[in-house]
Design a protein around this motif. Structure first.
Motif, mmCIF file in Angstrom:
data_model
loop_
_atom_site.group_PDB
_atom_site.id
_atom_site.type_symbol
_atom_site.label_atom_id
_atom_site.label_comp_id
_atom_site.label_asym_id
_atom_site.label_seq_id
_atom_site.Cartn_x
_atom_site.Cartn_y
_atom_site.Cartn_z
ATOM 1 N N THR A 121 7.971 -1.659 0.559
ATOM 2 C CA THR A 121 7.185 -2.229 -0.530
ATOM 3 C C THR A 121 5.734 -2.273 -0.105
ATOM 4 O O THR A 121 5.404 -2.742 0.988
ATOM 5 C CB THR A 121 7.682 -3.645 -0.844
ATOM 6 N N ILE A 122 4.893 -1.741 -0.966
ATOM 7 C CA ILE A 122 3.459 -1.825 -0.654
ATOM 8 C C ILE A 122 2.767 -2.543 -1.788
ATOM 9 O O ILE A 122 3.308 -2.670 -2.874
ATOM 10 C CB ILE A 122 2.837 -0.431 -0.474
ATOM 11 N N MET A 123 1.555 -3.021 -1.477
ATOM 12 C CA MET A 123 0.809 -3.706 -2.519
ATOM 13 C C MET A 123 -0.146 -2.701 -3.149
ATOM 14 O O MET A 123 -0.841 -1.950 -2.453
ATOM 15 C CB MET A 123 -0.006 -4.869 -1.923
ATOM 16 N N VAL A 124 -0.142 -2.667 -4.463
ATOM 17 C CA VAL A 124 -1.023 -1.740 -5.160
ATOM 18 C C VAL A 124 -1.796 -2.478 -6.246
ATOM 19 O O VAL A 124 -1.405 -3.571 -6.650
ATOM 20 C CB VAL A 124 -0.243 -0.570 -5.801
ATOM 21 N N SER A 125 -2.891 -1.863 -6.681
ATOM 22 C CA SER A 125 -3.720 -2.491 -7.719
ATOM 23 C C SER A 125 -3.053 -2.366 -9.067
ATOM 24 O O SER A 125 -2.329 -1.419 -9.344
ATOM 25 C CB SER A 125 -5.082 -1.809 -7.780
ATOM 26 N N GLY A 148 -5.251 27.885 4.551
ATOM 27 C CA GLY A 148 -4.770 26.595 5.114
ATOM 28 C C GLY A 148 -4.311 25.645 4.048
ATOM 29 O O GLY A 148 -3.943 24.516 4.306
ATOM 30 N N GLY A 149 -4.296 26.069 2.812
ATOM 31 C CA GLY A 149 -3.802 25.210 1.716
ATOM 32 C C GLY A 149 -4.793 24.117 1.366
ATOM 33 O O GLY A 149 -5.694 23.782 2.148
ATOM 34 N N SER A 150 -4.604 23.587 0.206
ATOM 35 C CA SER A 150 -5.485 22.517 -0.245
ATOM 36 C C SER A 150 -5.092 21.213 0.433
ATOM 37 O O SER A 150 -3.943 20.991 0.797
ATOM 38 C CB SER A 150 -5.358 22.331 -1.759
ATOM 39 N N ILE A 151 -6.062 20.330 0.565
ATOM 40 C CA ILE A 151 -5.765 19.000 1.114
ATOM 41 C C ILE A 151 -5.665 18.042 -0.067
ATOM 42 O O ILE A 151 -6.549 17.958 -0.901
ATOM 43 C CB ILE A 151 -6.878 18.539 2.069
ATOM 44 N N VAL A 152 -4.517 17.316 -0.101
ATOM 45 C CA VAL A 152 -4.243 16.451 -1.271
ATOM 46 C C VAL A 152 -4.010 15.008 -0.797
ATOM 47 O O VAL A 152 -3.345 14.776 0.212
ATOM 48 C CB VAL A 152 -2.999 16.942 -2.045
ATOM 49 N N GLU A 153 -4.527 14.073 -1.513
ATOM 50 C CA GLU A 153 -4.269 12.668 -1.209
ATOM 51 C C GLU A 153 -3.946 11.931 -2.514
ATOM 52 O O GLU A 153 -4.557 12.164 -3.551
ATOM 53 C CB GLU A 153 -5.507 12.038 -0.544
ATOM 54 N N TYR A 154 -2.935 11.020 -2.400
ATOM 55 C CA TYR A 154 -2.518 10.276 -3.596
ATOM 56 C C TYR A 154 -2.828 8.794 -3.429
ATOM 57 O O TYR A 154 -2.763 8.247 -2.323
ATOM 58 C CB TYR A 154 -0.996 10.395 -3.823
ATOM 59 N N GLN A 155 -3.104 8.140 -4.506
ATOM 60 C CA GLN A 155 -3.202 6.679 -4.505
ATOM 61 C C GLN A 155 -2.463 6.160 -5.735
ATOM 62 O O GLN A 155 -2.869 6.380 -6.862
ATOM 63 C CB GLN A 155 -4.675 6.245 -4.540
ATOM 64 N N ASP A 156 -1.370 5.478 -5.429
ATOM 65 C CA ASP A 156 -0.618 4.895 -6.554
ATOM 66 C C ASP A 156 -1.327 3.672 -7.082
ATOM 67 O O ASP A 156 -1.994 2.945 -6.357
ATOM 68 C CB ASP A 156 0.775 4.459 -6.078
ATOM 69 N N PHE A 157 -1.135 3.437 -8.349
ATOM 70 C CA PHE A 157 -1.519 2.141 -8.917
ATOM 71 C C PHE A 157 -0.526 1.815 -10.029
ATOM 72 O O PHE A 157 0.238 2.672 -10.459
ATOM 73 C CB PHE A 157 -2.976 2.130 -9.411
ATOM 74 N N MET A 158 -0.602 0.614 -10.419
ATOM 75 C CA MET A 158 0.434 0.167 -11.344
ATOM 76 C C MET A 158 -0.175 -0.196 -12.675
ATOM 77 O O MET A 158 -1.307 -0.688 -12.740
ATOM 78 C CB MET A 158 1.125 -1.053 -10.751
ATOM 79 N N VAL A 213 -0.175 -6.035 -6.782
ATOM 80 C CA VAL A 213 1.242 -6.333 -7.027
ATOM 81 C C VAL A 213 2.099 -5.464 -6.123
ATOM 82 O O VAL A 213 1.675 -4.375 -5.735
ATOM 83 C CB VAL A 213 1.635 -6.085 -8.507
ATOM 84 N N PRO A 214 3.299 -5.961 -5.808
ATOM 85 C CA PRO A 214 4.148 -5.158 -4.921
ATOM 86 C C PRO A 214 4.775 -3.979 -5.662
ATOM 87 O O PRO A 214 5.052 -4.065 -6.846
ATOM 88 C CB PRO A 214 5.222 -6.154 -4.482
ATOM 89 N N MET A 215 4.934 -2.915 -4.957
ATOM 90 C CA MET A 215 5.605 -1.756 -5.552
ATOM 91 C C MET A 215 6.534 -1.144 -4.520
ATOM 92 O O MET A 215 6.186 -0.987 -3.361
ATOM 93 C CB MET A 215 4.584 -0.719 -6.009
ATOM 94 N N LYS A 216 7.693 -0.820 -4.983
ATOM 95 C CA LYS A 216 8.684 -0.242 -4.083
ATOM 96 C C LYS A 216 8.484 1.264 -4.008
ATOM 97 O O LYS A 216 8.375 1.932 -5.017
ATOM 98 C CB LYS A 216 10.083 -0.550 -4.638
ATOM 99 N N LYS A 217 8.428 1.730 -2.773
ATOM 100 C CA LYS A 217 8.298 3.181 -2.600
ATOM 101 C C LYS A 217 9.686 3.818 -2.509
ATOM 102 O O LYS A 217 10.698 3.122 -2.384
ATOM 103 C CB LYS A 217 7.544 3.466 -1.290
ATOM 104 N N GLU A 218 9.678 5.139 -2.506
ATOM 105 C CA GLU A 218 10.975 5.835 -2.437
ATOM 106 C C GLU A 218 11.703 5.536 -1.144
ATOM 107 O O GLU A 218 12.914 5.443 -1.099
ATOM 108 C CB GLU A 218 10.798 7.354 -2.534
ATOM 109 N N ASN A 219 10.918 5.347 -0.093
ATOM 110 C CA ASN A 219 11.567 5.101 1.194
ATOM 111 C C ASN A 219 12.041 3.672 1.347
ATOM 112 O O ASN A 219 12.471 3.256 2.408
ATOM 113 C CB ASN A 219 10.624 5.491 2.332
#
Lengths: 785, 300
Positions: free
Chosen positions: B36-40, B140-150, B27-33
């Motif tokens: 619109t991206i498609m997410v699960s 060097g700080g932690s490496i973080v990755e996000y995955q949005d879903f709906m 489904v489409p989801m609007k990002k802050e910027n």
């Protein structure tokens, strides 16, 4: 807001059209690329132009038509699912997403019509839905056009459905229900237009509304075109519903138009079978509705329909069309107290026309109509309104024209009562119409009763009516009275007794007419009576017994009354002529003393009333002519009369007149025929006296001035001599003639007058007789020229 | 933070994939910027399983203190941007501290996760669900990755769903009776109803039906209410007369509605109202607002 200039309106219209064109351009592009989304978007935008409130109905119509054309293209697109890939069901929902109601509903109707055609859903439900949703537009003009669009776009589908007998009657009813519903709502909107805006633009408003009436009426038109609408459905559903709306809307413009529309669009047969229902609506409409112009065409149509075939006519009798119409009109008039007389009368004229066409044999109906009219007019003694008068004349003329026989009109008891309501002038005109009708058709009125009625009808001509202002045109008056005189000749019955009655009645009426009219009417009457006398003379043998009421004597008594009345006018010359006619008739009847009495009257008139010398001359010659033919007198009476006549002749003023009268008198003593008097001596006496007078005249003339007058007299006397000479009067000798010719020749020479044509012909005649030979030639032989 | 990441290239690429990603509804989801991206799309009590793969950049090794994946349910207030309130937080440790030399893949699974609230993007707040992968490092700080879903949750049709019927008016001026066929509508529902005019003494120009969304955040004195008109639907054009009945048929599907949210985690509520507005010729507005409940119905 009120003073919207035409210029502004043009500008707004132009803007609206531009808006439509602009959006239509993009709409076409969307359609070409099969882009449903854009098509809906631009069509909705285009239709938004129709949301304007600034345009008058006419201008709005222009705008509407532009949009309409575009919508047809859109409809084609909707129809073709392969182009847009959306089922019609979904499409039906999709168009309802539009935020503005007007574009939404136009689109809904457009898709709806495609939907119905596709038969994917029951037409009934779709129609119901569309007509219901249209409630959302309550603005009168926009609503009317929207619903008109709905009606327009669904029309062909409805005709399909309505004619589809393969299903059952219910599908027809669905279509009918839909149209009725739409019609009702449209009418409500239309009526509501009237209430909008202030009162002073009422007239403008009405004009605008009239421009829109077709939109409302269109529904009825479609109803009438649906094949499935048979008499049953019309009677049970269509008409009651339409009439209910008509009555309930309480708007005069609408009521007028719709009633007219019903009458025009549906077949006559339906009207006939639902007459009662239809007519029942009329008394319920607003008092301001012009009922007469609606009802009249109905009656007109029905009467034409009745004439179409004999079968139809029996239907009229079955449904008692006349009674129903008559009752309805009565009710209408009763309810609409303020209806002007002209309206009521017009209605009666229509009803009468209907009656005459449909029931020509029912005189009682005709009389009933007239009676009803009298009732309505009872409150108004005389009509003042010009139009009303005109209508009343039409009412009265109709039976005359129809029956070609005025006698029929005479049997209508209410006819004269209607006439009473005409003003004096029109009353006369009507009377003239009646007389003309009689003359044209050569109708003989043959009973005393009818004559009585007739004279009652034309009494405007017969006597001065009450309150009549005497500003008569002399010519008109003459025309009128001449017509009456002509009419008298049309009153005739072979039965002497009845005829006498007729004469008495006519006399009674004419006597009331006063001195002005008598000179016109009495002669006719006198001759009419004399005709009777002569007729009786012909059948003298039949008249036996003392009980016979009509005898020549009686008639002569009546005649002398009549003429006496005339001489009192005074109109002595006319009276004199009539007396002479009577005397002649009396002569024919062998009634000596009656004839003598008439002659006595003649002389009395001559002596007392005729003073003018010219008139005297004429009178004398008339008397001589009449007296010469009388053979009824004994010697004594005859002598008295001839003596009187010759005496008067000699006493005329002018010598030439004297001379001519005297030689004319000679004929009194020489009557051709078997037992005619042949008193040659007195003939000669008269001629000699004439000669003497001629001489005297000649002398007087020669003293006064040159004149050929007296010479003419001599020639005239010569002619008399020749006449008696030929007739064999022994007193007139060839010598006397010879002498006279010589005398004339001498006079000619002394007078040096040019040759006289009269003399020349006379001499030529003598020459001719001489050469002819035989007895006459021998007789003339002795005369030398 | 972002520019720092941009400045120093990340040492590795982290990707998160759902095990049923191919078949799951997107489904489409609007990002802050604004993009619109498609997410699960998930719903509550579903198991969320997948793989996390970490691929160091060419020839580099990653020294780490452990790898974990978190499932977070967050509420973010816009007036307090950047401060997330986690109402759900689940963690799966993926790796013990060590080094990664080459692409390494870790399967993970959160089974039957309670996700009572729906993803929501409002005027003053948002509620989101996200998978967060953290590669912890000393330096060097932690490496973080996000995955949005709906998340969307479906409700069964309500057992009681009365119509809304009401008579309102201004004395001697306007009396109307309106009726909406239900008080609870699902998102693709149709509002059917009618307005019946009992008395009309004012000249009405038109009548609209509005759908309004009221989003209230905070509580007590700090309550902040934002009202938005989502639909303006013209019901009537022109002035009706007494006795006229105007139909309502409003399809909800074209509008971007959400279900009604009541007191979500004591942070916010979203309610919907039908607002019937009559406008007279002098542009005065007369209105009556009625709350309706909206729910999400499972597509059939």
């Amino acid at each position: 807001m009120l003073l919207i200039g035409a210029e502004d309106e043009e500008k707004w219209l132009a803007e609206g059209i531009a808006g439509i064109q602009h959006n239509a351009f993009y709409l076409h592009r969307a359609l070409d690329s099969n882009n449903l989304r854009d098509a809906l978007k631009y069509s909705a935008q285009m239709l938004s132009e129709l949301r304007t409130s600034k345009l008058s109905p006419q201008k709005y119509y222009e705008l509407y038509m532009r949009a309409f054309d575009e919508l047809r293209i859109l409809e084609m697109f909707f129809k073709d699912e392969s182009k847009h890939g959306v089922s019609v069901v979904d499409l039906y929902e999709l168009v309802q997403h539009a935020g503005n109601i007007l574009p939404r509903l136009y689109l809904l109707c457009t898709v709806g019509s495609v939907y119905i055609k596709s038969k994917e859903a029951p037409a009934k439900e779709l129609l119901q839905d569309l007509v219901e949703m249209c409630h959302g537009v309550q603005h009168p003009i926009r609503g009317l056009f929207l619903r008109s669009y709905l009606a327009q776009i669904s029309r062909d589908k409805l005709l399909d459905i309505g004619s589809d007998y393969e299903g059952d009657a219910e599908t027809v009813m669905d279509a009918v229900e839909f149209i009725l519903e739409n019609f009702t709502e449209m009418n409500k909107l239309w009526v509501r237009m009237q209430l909008e805006g202030p009162g002073r633009v009422r007239e403008k408003r009405e004009k605008e509304r009239s421009a829109l009436q077709e939109l409302v009426g269109k529904n009825l038109h479609v109803l009438s075109q649906i094949e499935g609408v048979d008499l049953e459905i019309y009677k049970e559903t269509v008409l009651p519903r339409v009439l209910e709306q008509v009555v309930n809307c309480k708007d005069d413009l609408s009521q007028y138009y719709l009633m007219d529309c019903i009458i025009q669009v549906f077949p006559d047969e339906y009207h006939l079978q639902t007459l009662e229902m239809l007519l029942a609506a009329f008394p319920q409409v607003q008092p301001t509705v012009d009922i007469k112009t609606v009802l009249s065409p109905l009656m007109d149509r029905l009467s034409k329909y009745a004439a179409s075939s004999a079968d139809v006519l029996t239907e009229f009798l079955q449904v008692e069309a006349f009674t129903k119409l008559s009752n309805a009109i009565e009710k209408v008039i009763e309810m609409q107290v303020d209806m002007p007389a002209v309206g009521a009368i017009t209605l009666y004229v229509s009803l009468l026309t209907f009656t005459l066409r449909v029931h020509p044999d029912r005189l009682d109906y005709v009389d009933q109509v007239l009676g009803a009219c009298v009732k309505k007019l009872s409150s108004i003694p005389k009509l003042e309104d010009r139009w009303a008068t005109k209508q009343l004349v039409a009412l009265l003329s109709a039976p005359l024209e129809k029956y070609n026989d005025t006698v029929t009109a005479l049997t209508l008891s209410n006819y004269p009562r209607v006439m009473d309501h005409l003003d004096n002038g029109t009353n006369k005109v009507m009377a003239m119409v009646i007389i003309e009708s009689i003359m044209k058709n050569n109708t003989c009125i043959s009973t005393a009763d009818k004559v009585e009625v007739l004279f009652e009808l034309i009494k405007g001509l017969i006597k001065d009516l009450d309150g009549a202002t005497d500003e008569l045109d002399e010519e008109d008056f003459k025309d009128e009275q001449n017509s009456v005189a002509k009419l008298i000749h049309m009153l005739y019955n072979n039965e002497p007794e009845e005829m006498l009655k007729i004469i008495c009645i006519v006399w009674k009426h004419t006597m009331a007419g006063g001195p002005k009219r008598l000179p016109f009417t009495v002669p006719s009457l006198v001759f009419s009576a004399l005709r009777l006398v002569r007729q009786m003379q012909g059948q003298e043998g039949d008249i036996v017994g003392e009980e016979v009421p009509a005898t020549p004597k009686k008639i002569f008594q009546l005649l002398s009354q009549m003429i006496e009345a005339l001489s009192a006018v005074p109109s002595p010359e006319l009276a004199l002529r009539l007396y002479l006619q009577c005397a002649k008739a009396a002569n024919g009847c062998d009634l000596e003393y009656v004839a003598y009495e008439f002659f006595t009257q003649v002389f009395v008139l001559y002596e007392e009333e005729i003073a003018n010398s010219k008139a005297q001359v004429t009178a004398i010659h008339l008397i001589i002519g009449a007296l010469q033919r009388m053979n009824v007198f004994n010697v004594e009476n005859r002598d008295t009369l001839t003596h009187k006549t010759t005496g008067y002749s000699a006493r005329l003023l002018k010598k030439p007149d004297q001379c001519r009268a005297v030689y004319a008198c000679s004929h009194l003593f020489w009557v051709d025929g078997q037992d005619g008097i042949r008193d040659g001596e007195r003939v000669l006496l008269c001629l000699k006296r004439a000669l003497r007078i001629a001489n005297a005249a000649q002398q007087m003339a020669s003293i006064a001035r040159d004149s050929s007058g007296p010479l003419t007299l001599f020639v005239e006397i010569l002619n008399k001599y020749l006449y008696y000479f030929e007739k064999g009067n022994k007193q007139i000798t060839a010598a006397a003639i010879q002498h006279l010719i010589e005398l004339i020749n001498t006079e000619m020479q002394s007078d040096s007058a040019t040759s006289d044509a009269f003399l020349a012909s006379t001499l030529r005649y003598i020459q001719f007789q001489k050469q002819r030979g035989g007895v006459m030639g021998a007789k003339f032989e002795s005369i030398k020229l | 933070m972002n520019f720092l990441i941009g400045a120093f290239k990340p040492a590795c690429n982290i990707s998160i994939t759902f095990s049923d990603g191919k078949s799951r509804k997107q489904v489409p989801m609007k990002k802050e910027n604004g993009k619109t991206i498609m997410v699960s799309l998930f719903q509550s009590k579903e198991s969320i399983a997948g793989k996390v793969s970490i691929e160091p950049l060419q020839g580099k090794k990653i020294e780490h203190l452990g790898v974990k994946v978190e499932l977070l349910g967050q509420i973010e207030m816009y007036f307090d941007r950047g401060n997330f309130y986690d109402f759900t937080s689940l963690v799966r440790e993926l790796d013990v501290p060590g080094d990664i030399y080459e692409r390494k893949t870790y399967p993970f699974e959160f089974s039957t996760v309670e996700m009572p609230y729906e993803t929501y993007n409002g005027a003053n707040l948002r509620l989101r669900y996200v998978l967060k992968v953290t590669v912890s490092r000393n330096y060097g700080g932690s490496i973080v990755e996000y995955q949005d879903f709906m998340v969307r949750n479906y409700s069964p049709p309500p057992s009681i769903n009365n119509s809304i019927k009401m008579e309102v008016g201004i004395e001697d001026c306007l009396h109307i009776e309106f009726e909406y066929n239900k008080s609870k509508y699902h998102l693709k529902d149709v509002i059917i109803g009618k307005i019946y005019f009992l008395l009309v003494r004012i000249k009405i120009k038109n009548m609209d039906l509005e759908i309004r969304r009221r989003e209230s955040t905070g509580s007590g004195a700090n309550t902040h209410v934002e009202t938005e008109t989502l639909a303006k639907f013209e019901l009537m054009d022109g002035a009706p007369v007494r006795g006229e009945s105007i139909p309502i048929r409003l399809f909800l599907s074209p509008y971007e509605l959400t279900p009604t949210y009541r007191n979500i985690n004591n942070k916010f509520s979203v309610k919907y109202y039908l607002n019937l507005v009559l406008v007279d010729e002098e542009d005065r507005r007369y209105f009556k607002q009625q709350e309706i409940a909206i729910y999400r119905q499972q597509d059939s």
